[in-house]
Design a protein around this motif. Structure first.
Motif, mmCIF file in Angstrom:
data_model
loop_
_atom_site.group_PDB
_atom_site.id
_atom_site.type_symbol
_atom_site.label_atom_id
_atom_site.label_comp_id
_atom_site.label_asym_id
_atom_site.label_seq_id
_atom_site.Cartn_x
_atom_site.Cartn_y
_atom_site.Cartn_z
ATOM 1 N N PRO A 459 0.807 -1.238 0.000
ATOM 2 C CA PRO A 459 0.000 0.000 0.000
ATOM 3 C C PRO A 459 0.832 1.276 0.000
ATOM 4 O O PRO A 459 0.452 2.254 -0.655
ATOM 5 C CB PRO A 459 -0.824 -0.118 1.288
ATOM 6 C CG PRO A 459 -0.057 -1.058 2.157
ATOM 7 C CD PRO A 459 0.591 -2.019 1.231
ATOM 8 N N LEU A 460 1.966 1.283 0.716
ATOM 9 C CA LEU A 460 2.756 2.517 0.781
ATOM 10 C C LEU A 460 3.436 2.832 -0.544
ATOM 11 O O LEU A 460 3.447 3.987 -0.994
ATOM 12 C CB LEU A 460 3.797 2.404 1.896
ATOM 13 C CG LEU A 460 3.255 2.439 3.332
ATOM 14 C CD1 LEU A 460 4.382 2.281 4.338
ATOM 15 C CD2 LEU A 460 2.513 3.747 3.595
ATOM 16 N N ILE A 461 3.979 1.818 -1.196
ATOM 17 C CA ILE A 461 4.638 2.059 -2.490
ATOM 18 C C ILE A 461 3.602 2.355 -3.566
ATOM 19 O O ILE A 461 3.863 3.124 -4.502
ATOM 20 C CB ILE A 461 5.516 0.850 -2.864
ATOM 21 C CG1 ILE A 461 6.697 0.762 -1.883
ATOM 22 C CG2 ILE A 461 6.041 0.959 -4.290
ATOM 23 C CD1 ILE A 461 7.586 -0.450 -2.075
ATOM 24 N N ALA A 462 2.381 1.779 -3.416
ATOM 25 C CA ALA A 462 1.309 2.071 -4.382
ATOM 26 C C ALA A 462 0.946 3.554 -4.385
ATOM 27 O O ALA A 462 0.525 4.108 -5.414
ATOM 28 C CB ALA A 462 0.078 1.227 -4.057
ATOM 29 N N LEU A 463 1.123 4.236 -3.247
ATOM 30 C CA LEU A 463 0.793 5.662 -3.168
ATOM 31 C C LEU A 463 1.695 6.512 -4.064
ATOM 32 O O LEU A 463 1.258 7.545 -4.589
ATOM 33 C CB LEU A 463 0.918 6.140 -1.714
ATOM 34 C CG LEU A 463 -0.115 5.594 -0.719
ATOM 35 C CD1 LEU A 463 0.221 6.047 0.692
ATOM 36 C CD2 LEU A 463 -1.522 6.062 -1.102
#
Length: 846
Positions: A459-463
């Motif tokens: 989720p963090l890298i997807a941001l």
């Protein structure tokens, strides 16, 4: 299997070099710390033993009152001791502060360890405690002798005039001699001045009184026999001990003081090794991945799982031995460097050999080997599970969805428990207990986050993926996908950065918050322009107050005098001030009553004490003062209740209330308000009024801020320097991860090159992947570190007035930027290797 392990170590020198570096840095800190503290402890113990070598018994003056004021040992007791048959010689010593000015009028030494004493010659005219290299000891009131280092720093020779300051006015003396001494305060960078005995007694006590007696034994008399003979001749409460006991006590004290430094350095070594575990695990995971076919073939030709596992662990053990050996050598250099560094900042360390104890050697080697083997255990276990059929293809065991689910559940439970414990510690009413709970909770929270971090990567890298695609096109899209392709490996790499940034951010939040609280105290509660005190930390003489009042431009002045009294059955600190100028010098919020009542001899109470004891303006409060063993009760009216502050104790009065009950006022500082504020002319006027006294410090508002907050900034800078080692290891981890990524994707990179992705874009893809992983780890670390900073700050809230949490967004932005720079630097070699791959050879790679 041993030959196989040796061959593999030699075949992968570049990969293993990074593991060696990680272990080497941690081992160097462990071994350097142990050798350094052993060396210092041994040197100071020998110095201590030498200092007490000829002393059978030492007698200390009784103390009483604020600041442990000496009452003195009478000369009559000294004469009686000298007449004992067990005593060869007894010498009276007087000690106190003495600051020497150099040729420019500046103080020589660090202030707190500048010492004055008396020259006490024996029957032969020599003082056994000092060896004179030039001249002789002082023979009259106008002479002094200096230690060799101080004379050298001040460029003084026998016959020169020397300005010396004690707690009173500066006086000039003729230098009669220069001596050497083993005194610890001089070794710590201070100075030593010897006065004539009568002068020293007048300066520090009273004529005929001494601070200590040193007694040497006659003939075969033992220390215990001398002590038994001396004790009945001493005043009440005087403390007497044998020289052997004092030497042992001093050695124990040195050991305790060094243990704090040793613990701090070993803690950072532990952090470095903990971070290194992720790098080592990644390295051996990569090596296992590279050797999938080789290990599978070994299984196919008869090697058991245990043998395969043992070969990988043996390989790790060899690397650990090599790294530990090199790290131990580096640690010896670190110990020598620390010793030189301490010497360069003015502290003099006694001469002595470098002490290399068996404990230091065994600990360093054991730590390096054990950490390396433990970190390699999981990769070794995976290697043992590679099926023989994998020898026929490139397929090998992949983590199952079930194993990841179990990992996430375990990580969530550990993290939740750690965060709950941190929250409970922050809300604890007992600050020390709360901090222990937070420390335990932080450990579990950090472990839990490390377990969960692969799951958090998605989720963090997807941001940030849309930004990467928008600004960097195909390279950015591929970088984001590659960063989460192997979440375990990405998580292990990001964990190293997360640990370092958690500690750095937590310390920064605490430091900045406390620093700003202290800064607000100086700006909100103080109207004075200058603070005057002794550089040594000793109290000022009352004559300094009178001298300052006469300085040109003084608008307001108030002393801060410390006394004590018994209030409701318990001893309490009382602050004495000058009420006439109180409002000109300080800005203290009045909650009830009026500060004008100080002029009427009434009492001012701080709000927390007033709330706890239910005091209000107009209440009558009996205070019991003591002087010379006689107690006097004085009933004071509570005239005002003031807001909580760090400047004063719980009770404030006019200093005239305290004066009758103190033989000599304890006066640590004086605050001064000047017409025109802070100017060079006003500062010089105050310096001149004090007789240009080198031992007295005149601080402006910025100096005051630095004085109160300087220790915090110094501590932060030391912590940043030590934690940089953990970040260096984290950089090596990013390099390893990218190198593994490039190895696994050789065919893919060849295909990308074949369909048009040029070398520049390949390099950009690898660099962006490194930046994404690094910043991801930094974000996790910053988030957890900020939470820890808040929690620890809550345990200090009650003891720091006007405490408000401060999140240093500017510094946090710098940390994130540095994490990006770390990613760029770490990607240089892997990106270059990826760009140089021959596309046809890469496409054929299985």
């Amino acid at each position: 299997m041993l030959r196989t392990a040796l061959r593999n170590v030699l075949a992968h020198k570049a990969r293993l070099l990074m593991t060696v570096l990680a272990v080497m840095l941690g081992v160097a800190f462990v071994s350097g710390t142990l050798v350094f503290t052993d060396t210092l402890g041994n040197a100071f113990r020998k110095q201590s033993a030498k200092g007490f070598e000829k002393i059978a018994v030492q007698v200390e003056s009784p103390t009483r009152g604020e600041g442990d004021t000496e009452t003195g040992l009478p000369a009559g007791a000294l004469a009686r001791i000298q007449g004992l048959p067990q005593v060869a010689e007894a010498t009276g010593r007087v000690t106190g502060f003495a600051g020497v000015a150099d040729q420019k009028g500046k103080l020589i030494g660090n202030g707190w360890s500048n010492t004055g004493s008396n020259f006490a010659p024996g029957k032969d005219g020599k003082d056994p405690s000092y060896d004179f290299t030039e001249g002789n000891g002082p023979a009259n009131a106008g002479e002094i002798a200096l230690d060799k280092d101080t004379a050298k720093k001040g460029k003084y020779q026998v016959g020169d005039t020397v300005r010396v300051a004690t707690s009173g006015p500066v006086a000039e003396y003729t230098l009669s001699g220069v001596f050497t001494t083993e005194l610890g305060s001089v070794s710590a960078g201070g100075s030593m001045v010897l006065f004539d005995t009568a002068v020293a007694q007048k300066q520090y006590l009273k004529p005929g009184l001494y601070s200590t007696f040193t007694v040497t034994a006659k003939g075969s008399a033992t220390d215990d026999q001398v002590l038994a003979a001396v004790k009945p001749l001493l005043p009440k409460d005087a403390d007497a001990e044998t020289g052997t006991k004092l030497a042992d006590d001093e050695a124990d004290m040195i050991k305790r003081e060094l243990s704090g430094l040793s613990t701090m350095l070993l803690a950072f070594a532990g952090i470095a090794l903990f971070v290194g575990i992720f790098l080592i695990a990644n390295t051996f995971t990569m090596l296992v991945a590279q050797r999938t076919r080789e290990l599978a073939l070994m299984r196919a030709v008869g090697a058991s799982r245990r043998q395969v596992k043992r070969s990988v662990i043996l390989e790790a053990g060899l690397v650990g031995v090599l790294a530990s050996t090199v790290g131990f050598g580096l640690g010896l250099g670190l110990a020598v460097g620390l010793r030189s560094l301490i010497g360069s900042i003015g502290a003099k360390i006694p001469n002595g050999p470098l002490v290399i104890s068996p404990t230091a050697v065994i600990s360093a080697l054991a730590v390096g080997v054990v950490v390396t083997v433990l970190a390699a255990w999981l990769p070794a276990r995976r290697a043992a599970k590679i099926p023989p059929v994998a020898a026929m293809s490139s397929v090998h065991a992949v983590a199952s969805a079930k194993s990841l689910l179990i990992r996430n559940i375990i990580g969530s439970v550990i993290t939740a428990g750690g965060l709950a414990l941190i929250g409970a510690g922050a809300g604890s009413s007992d600050g020390s207990t709360g901090r222990i709970m937070i420390a335990v909770g932080a450990f579990f929270a950090l472990i839990g986050v490390i377990v969960l971090i692969p799951q958090l990567s998605h989720p963090l890298i997807a941001l940030v993926r849309p930004l990467l695609v928008r600004f960097f096109g195909v390279s950015g899209k591929l970088a984001a996908q590659n960063a989460v392709r192997n979440p375990r490996r990405t998580g292990a790499t990001a964990s190293a950065l997360a640990i370092g940034l958690t500690l750095v951010t937590g310390l920064t939040v605490i430091g900045v918050t406390v620093g700003q609280a202290i800064d607000r105290m100086t700006t909100d509660n103080i109207r004075a322009d200058y603070l005057v005190s002794m550089s040594s930390g000793t109290p000022l003489d009352v004559s300094a107050v009178d001298a300052l009042r006469k300085a040109k431009g003084v608008e307001g002045l108030s002393r801060k005098q410390i006394g004590s009294a018994e209030v409701k059955g318990s001893e309490q600190m009382i602050t004495g001030v000058d009420p006439a100028d109180f409002d000109k010098v300080f800005s203290i919020k009045t909650l009830s009553g009026s500060l004008d009542t100080l002029n009427q001899g009434q009492l001012v109470v701080e709000e927390k004490t007033a709330e706890k004891q239910k005091y209000k303006a107009g209440d009558q409060l009996p205070l019991v003062f003591e002087r010379d063993g006689k107690k006097t009760t004085k009933t004071l009216t509570v005239g005002a209740v003031i807001a909580e502050n760090e400047l004063f104790s719980s009770y404030v009065v006019d200093h005239k209330v305290l004066d009758p009950f103190e033989e000599k006022p304890y006066l640590p500082e004086v605050w001064v308000k000047m017409a025109g504020g802070e100017t060079k002319a006003n500062e010089q006027a105050l310096v001149d009024s004090l007789g240009n006294n080198p031992a007295m410090s005149v601080m402006d508002k910025q100096d005051i801020r630095n004085f109160f907050g300087g220790m915090i900034n110094t501590m932060l800078n030391i912590m940043y320097g030590l934690l940089a080692m953990a970040l260096i290891i984290a950089i090596l981890g990013v390099v390893n991860t990218l190198a593994m990524s490039v190895f696994e994707r050789q065919q893919e990179i060849g295909m990308l090159r074949a369909i048009g992705l040029d070398r520049r874009r390949v390099k950009r893809m690898i660099r962006l992947e490194a930046v994404v992983i690094s910043v991801f780890g930094a974000v996790v670390g910053v988030g957890l570190g900020s939470f820890l900073g808040w929690a620890i700050g809550e345990t200090f809230r009650s003891s720091i007035p006007n405490y408000e949490l401060v999140i240093p967004y500017g510094r946090i932005a710098i940390f994130l930027l540095l994490a990006g720079v770390v990613g760029v630097l770490a990607s240089l070699w892997p990106a270059r290797s990826a760009a140089k791959l021959n596309m046809l050879t890469a496409i054929k790679t299985e």
